[in-house]
Design a protein around this motif. Structure first.
Motif, short mmCIF file in Angstrom:
data_model
loop_
_atom_site.label_atom_id
_atom_site.label_comp_id
_atom_site.label_asym_id
_atom_site.label_seq_id
_atom_site.Cartn_x
_atom_site.Cartn_y
_atom_site.Cartn_z
N UNK A 201 0.85 -1.19 0.00
CA UNK A 201 0.00 0.00 0.00
C UNK A 201 0.89 1.24 0.00
N UNK A 202 0.61 2.19 -0.89
CA UNK A 202 1.39 3.41 -1.00
C UNK A 202 1.09 4.42 0.09
N UNK A 203 1.63 5.62 -0.05
CA UNK A 203 1.43 6.70 0.91
C UNK A 203 0.04 7.32 0.76
N UNK A 204 -0.45 7.90 1.87
CA UNK A 204 -1.68 8.72 1.86
C UNK A 204 -2.90 7.96 1.35
N UNK A 205 -2.97 6.69 1.66
CA UNK A 205 -4.11 5.85 1.28
C UNK A 205 -5.09 5.78 2.44
N UNK A 206 -6.38 5.76 2.14
CA UNK A 206 -7.41 5.54 3.17
C UNK A 206 -8.23 4.32 2.77
N UNK A 207 -8.42 3.40 3.74
CA UNK A 207 -9.13 2.14 3.50
C UNK A 207 -10.26 2.03 4.50
N UNK A 208 -11.48 1.83 4.02
CA UNK A 208 -12.67 1.87 4.86
C UNK A 208 -12.86 0.62 5.71
N UNK A 209 -13.83 0.72 6.60
CA UNK A 209 -14.12 -0.35 7.55
C UNK A 209 -14.55 -1.63 6.84
N UNK A 210 -14.02 -2.76 7.34
CA UNK A 210 -14.38 -4.10 6.86
C UNK A 210 -14.07 -4.32 5.38
N UNK A 211 -13.19 -3.54 4.85
CA UNK A 211 -12.69 -3.79 3.49
C UNK A 211 -11.64 -4.89 3.54
N UNK A 212 -11.58 -5.70 2.49
CA UNK A 212 -10.60 -6.79 2.44
C UNK A 212 -9.77 -6.67 1.17
N UNK A 213 -8.46 -6.81 1.33
CA UNK A 213 -7.53 -6.76 0.20
C UNK A 213 -6.68 -8.03 0.28
N UNK A 214 -6.83 -8.90 -0.72
CA UNK A 214 -6.15 -10.20 -0.69
C UNK A 214 -4.70 -10.08 -1.15
N UNK A 215 -3.85 -10.92 -0.58
CA UNK A 215 -2.45 -10.97 -0.99
C UNK A 215 -2.34 -11.55 -2.39
N UNK A 216 -1.25 -11.26 -3.07
CA UNK A 216 -1.06 -11.79 -4.41
C UNK A 216 -0.76 -13.28 -4.40
N UNK A 217 -1.03 -13.92 -5.54
CA UNK A 217 -0.72 -15.34 -5.67
C UNK A 217 0.78 -15.54 -5.88
N UNK A 218 1.35 -14.85 -6.88
CA UNK A 218 2.79 -14.87 -7.11
C UNK A 218 3.37 -13.46 -6.95
N UNK A 219 2.80 -12.49 -7.69
CA UNK A 219 3.23 -11.11 -7.51
C UNK A 219 2.36 -10.44 -6.45
N UNK A 220 2.66 -9.19 -6.13
CA UNK A 220 1.96 -8.49 -5.06
C UNK A 220 0.64 -7.88 -5.54
N UNK A 221 -0.29 -7.74 -4.61
CA UNK A 221 -1.44 -6.86 -4.80
C UNK A 221 -1.00 -5.46 -4.41
N UNK A 222 -1.23 -4.47 -5.28
CA UNK A 222 -0.65 -3.14 -5.09
C UNK A 222 -1.75 -2.09 -5.08
N UNK A 223 -1.75 -1.25 -4.02
CA UNK A 223 -2.65 -0.12 -3.90
C UNK A 223 -1.79 1.14 -3.99
N UNK A 224 -2.01 1.96 -5.02
CA UNK A 224 -1.13 3.10 -5.30
C UNK A 224 -1.28 4.25 -4.32
N UNK A 225 -0.43 5.22 -4.46
CA UNK A 225 -0.41 6.41 -3.62
C UNK A 225 -1.73 7.18 -3.74
N UNK A 226 -2.25 7.63 -2.61
CA UNK A 226 -3.42 8.50 -2.60
C UNK A 226 -4.73 7.82 -2.90
N UNK A 227 -4.77 6.50 -2.99
CA UNK A 227 -6.04 5.79 -3.26
C UNK A 227 -6.97 5.93 -2.06
N UNK A 228 -8.26 6.12 -2.33
CA UNK A 228 -9.27 6.23 -1.29
C UNK A 228 -10.32 5.13 -1.50
#
Length: 332
Positions: A201-228
């Motif tokens: 997860x990059x800088x300045x990201x906000x992630x809401x309550x009870x949200x789920x982000x799964x890990x990658x299978x081989x490569x990473x799951x990526x959330x960019x800078x400033x994502x809301x």
């Protein structure tokens, strides 16, 4: 904070007495003395002449109608957001580890970190300056949390999760759980595929309550800078979300999809896996994205609601059209 102070911080033009002290914020039609209101949407302009607010954030063309001091600014809504942050700053971290927390001896915590009650910080975790862990947070092994990041109550970071600086994660969110990866064998049983990537997860990201982000299978799951991200969002394994994209509640994104930068995904939208979404795309609420979107723009699907009577009529017409297309008996 005085009105003059606010004007300087916001880069606004002050109309009226700058000595006025602002102690709160409120809607334009309900604000009282000492409270700051704002006018952004023209439909609320009718409330301006009678407002009792201490001051109003507004555009230049509305300032002449304002009966109280005004802060003139090109974007009153943005000014309101920044004013709120100034009037109601977040409390500073209370450095220390609660007696009920469990912190592995190999974890590295900056002296200014706040660890709440019943938290668990696993082996080899690294928490930078100003990090706050709300009550009940769980960090598995080898998690890294950047400076001034705040986790709400009961946030879970699975092993290897990486968070940037100034990230905000609200209660109950889960980052790094296994993605939904299974391979069928010949007997129609499902064989689990080990999920070997991480969540980054990059800088300045906000992630809401009870949200789920799964890990990658081989490569990473990526959330960019400033994502809301709003509440109750599902991001599957290997998804990449570009910088400054915003996602409303209940969005579901299937595995290995790549969403560009500065996109807006409306509430309840579903996006199939292995798709590419270009930069600058808006997907309206409840849309179902089944193929890649190569050009910026606004995209929609679904049928807006109607009365039950009209909906049933429309459905009957669709069925008749389908029968005609199939050449059903008795159709011309």
């Amino acid at each position: 904070m005085t009105l003059s102070d606010l004007a300087v911080h916001l880069g606004a033009e002050l109309h009226g007495d700058g000595r006025l002290e602002i102690t709160g914020v409120a809607p334009l039609d309900r604000a009282g003395p000492g409270e700051l209101a704002f006018l952004n949407n023209p439909r609320f302009r009718k409330h301006l002449p009678g407002t009792r607010a201490g001051a109003v954030l507004c555009r230049a063309d509305d300032a002449a109608l304002c009966p109280v001091p005004a802060l003139v600014i090109s974007d009153p809504y943005l000014g309101y957001a920044r004013a709120c942050a100034l009037i109601f700053p977040e409390p500073l971290p209370r450095a220390g580890i609660h007696p009920t927390a469990v912190v592995d001896a190999s974890a590295r915590l900056h002296p200014g970190v706040e660890v709440g009650a019943q938290c668990v910080v696993g082996p080899e975790c690294v928490l930078d300056q100003g990090v706050v862990l709300g009550p009940g947070c769980i960090l598995e092994a080898d998690c890294q949390v950047g400076a001034d990041t705040r986790l709400g109550p009961r946030v879970t970071l699975y092993r290897g999760t990486r968070l940037g600086r100034r990230v905000r994660i609200h209660a109950g969110a889960v980052l790094g759980a296994d993605g939904f990866g299974f391979a069928p064998d010949q007997a129609r049983h499902w064989v689990k595929i080990p999920q070997l990537g991480r969540v980054v997860v990059g800088d300045d990201v906000e992630i809401g309550a009870n949200t789920t982000i799964d890990r990658g299978a081989l490569e990473d799951t990526v959330i960019g800078t400033g994502v809301k991200m709003d509440n109750l969002i599902q991001v599957a394994h290997n998804v990449h979300i570009g910088d400054h994209t915003a996602l409303a509640g209940c969005v579901g994104i299937a595995g290995s999809t790549r969403i560009g930068s500065h996109c807006a995904i409306g509430g309840g939208a579903g996006i199939l896996g292995h798709l590419d979404i270009a930069d600058g795309v808006t997907v309206t609420a409840m849309s179902f994205v089944t193929r890649s979107i190569r050009e910026p723009g606004v995209y929609s699907s679904g049928v807006p609601h109607d009365t039950a009577r009209e909906w049933n009529r429309s459905l009957a017409r669709l069925r008749r059209m389908g029968k005609r297309d199939k050449g059903a008996p008795g159709q011309d």
